[in-house]
Design an enzyme around this catalytic site. Structure first.
Site, PDB file in Angstrom:
ATOM      1  N   VAL A  90       0.960  -1.212  -0.013  1.00 18.42           N
ATOM      2  CA  VAL A  90      -0.026   0.091  -0.069  1.00 18.42           C
ATOM      3  C   VAL A  90       0.681   1.228   0.068  1.00 18.42           C
ATOM      4  O   VAL A  90       0.664   2.250  -0.741  1.00 18.42           O
ATOM      5  CB  VAL A  90      -0.932   0.118   1.113  1.00 18.42           C
ATOM      6  CG1 VAL A  90      -1.599   1.188   1.252  1.00 18.42           C
ATOM      7  CG2 VAL A  90      -1.769  -1.173   1.059  1.00 18.42           C
ATOM      8  N   GLU A  91       2.074   1.276   0.877  1.00 19.72           N
ATOM      9  CA  GLU A  91       2.770   2.518   0.951  1.00 19.72           C
ATOM     10  C   GLU A  91       3.481   2.756  -0.464  1.00 19.72           C
ATOM     11  O   GLU A  91       3.648   3.873  -0.833  1.00 19.72           O
ATOM     12  CB  GLU A  91       3.628   2.250   2.030  1.00 19.72           C
ATOM     13  CG  GLU A  91       2.979   2.190   3.577  1.00 19.72           C
ATOM     14  CD  GLU A  91       2.656   3.824   3.715  1.00 19.72           C
ATOM     15  OE1 GLU A  91       2.993   4.628   3.075  1.00 19.72           O
ATOM     16  OE2 GLU A  91       1.937   3.871   4.616  1.00 19.72           O
ATOM     17  N   THR A  92       4.245   1.908  -0.813  1.00 21.51           N
ATOM     18  CA  THR A  92       5.008   2.164  -2.319  1.00 21.51           C
ATOM     19  C   THR A  92       5.120   1.150  -3.343  1.00 21.51           C
ATOM     20  O   THR A  92       5.887   1.070  -4.079  1.00 21.51           O
ATOM     21  CB  THR A  92       6.397   2.267  -1.658  1.00 21.51           C
ATOM     22  OG1 THR A  92       6.838   1.087  -1.101  1.00 21.51           O
ATOM     23  CG2 THR A  92       6.708   3.192  -0.489  1.00 21.51           C
TER      24      THR A  92
END
Length: 317
Positions: free
Chosen positions: A116-118
């Site tokens: 989700v982050e990167t």
């Protein structure tokens, strides 16, 4: 209609100005000299090169997370994210297994957070972190104290890690690396998980895996406990959204989990607007821990649902 990428590129094209004359910056330099023994002339040289970036003010004032839940969810729980996640999981299976054993955080949760982050390290940000944090620290009053502290932590991190402070890029909020840690979290929770003598969240997946797991453990992750469960409501149920009760109390109100859950487990009720109405979930302590990573209900549910999809896909494969 302008796409989000076009909007970002347009903002990045806005001319920047020197940050040295920003109100409060001279006092900040004074504090860094006294509190952390930085050399004044070196800090002044750094901030003379630092640029005020109005683009980050515009972006953080209207973040991309303001979307309907189905659109937000679809950006992360999709075939591409699942496919990339399975590859990341397989490539780093040993580190993930060790992180789960040492910290008690399920492998799929760690993978999902990084996804989700990167997108598993593919998109770590294009904003100069020093410019970003300086701009937010001195021209974003709503959270100035927070970003002022993060600027302080970033300069300390750069000194400790012998990082050139102008070379690091991150998000428009100053988050950095594969897991998108803010500088304070980097200094407090990042670990040298591959034992190579350095902590590197910029391009070391193993350190990132261990650091995410350590972060969750430090903030109270309960090993073996649930994150969230779908709920059903009877016609007379009282919609006590976000109130906390145990399962027995929820049942008396008219709310029951779709899958069996221990009676004494405390949870709060969440609702999500979907195409055919409302979808209800009971969220537990571990859901709150995910929100400490990013204080957004949509974010935490996306992490949980991507993790669930990854786990199920891995079982099938």
């Amino acid at each position: 209609m302008m796409t989000w990428l076009c909007f970002v590129l347009l903002l990045l094209s806005i001319p920047s100005v020197s940050a040295m004359e920003m109100p409060g910056l001279p006092q900040f330099i004074d504090e860094m000299v006294v509190k952390h023994q930085f050399k004044r002339d070196e800090l002044e040289q750094i901030f003379q090169r630092t640029q005020y970036r109005p683009a980050v003010i515009n972006l953080i004032s209207a973040p991309a997370t303001i979307k309907p839940w189905p659109q937000y969810r679809a950006a992360f729980t999709n075939n591409k994210h699942i496919s990339n996640g399975l590859k990341f999981w397989q490539n780093h299976i040993t580190a993930l297994q060790r992180a789960e054993k040492e910290y008690g955080v399920p492998q799929e949760i760690i993978v999902a957070v990084i996804g989700v982050e990167t997108n598993y390290g593919r998109n770590t940000g294009k904003f100069n972190v020093l410019d970003t944090l300086t701009t937010l620290a001195f021209d974003y009053p709503r959270r100035a104290d927070f970003f002022r502290n993060e600027l302080e932590q970033y300069l300390l991190l750069a000194r400790e890690q012998k990082i050139e402070p102008f070379k690091i890029q991150g998000s428009y909020a100053g988050a950095i690396g594969i897991p998108q840690f803010m500088p304070s979290s980097y200094r407090k929770h990042a670990v040298d998980f591959d034992n190579n003598g350095e902590i590197n969240l910029f391009n070391d997946p193993e350190d990132s895996i261990g650091s995410v797991a350590n972060y969750f453990k430090q903030y109270g992750w309960q090993s073996g406990e649930p994150v969230a469960v779908r709920a059903k409501l009877n016609e007379k149920a009282e919609l006590n959204i976000k109130e906390t009760h145990n399962m027995t109390a929820w049942a008396e109100i008219g709310v029951t989990p779709v899958t069996p859950t221990a009676d004494l487990t405390s949870a709060w009720l969440l609702d999500f607007t979907v195409s055919d109405g409302k979808e209800f979930w009971l969220a537990f302590k571990n859901f709150q821990v995910i929100m400490l990573y990013n204080n957004n209900i949509f974010y935490a549910m996306s992490v949980y649902q991507l993790a669930d999809a990854l786990r199920n896909a891995r079982i099938v494969n």
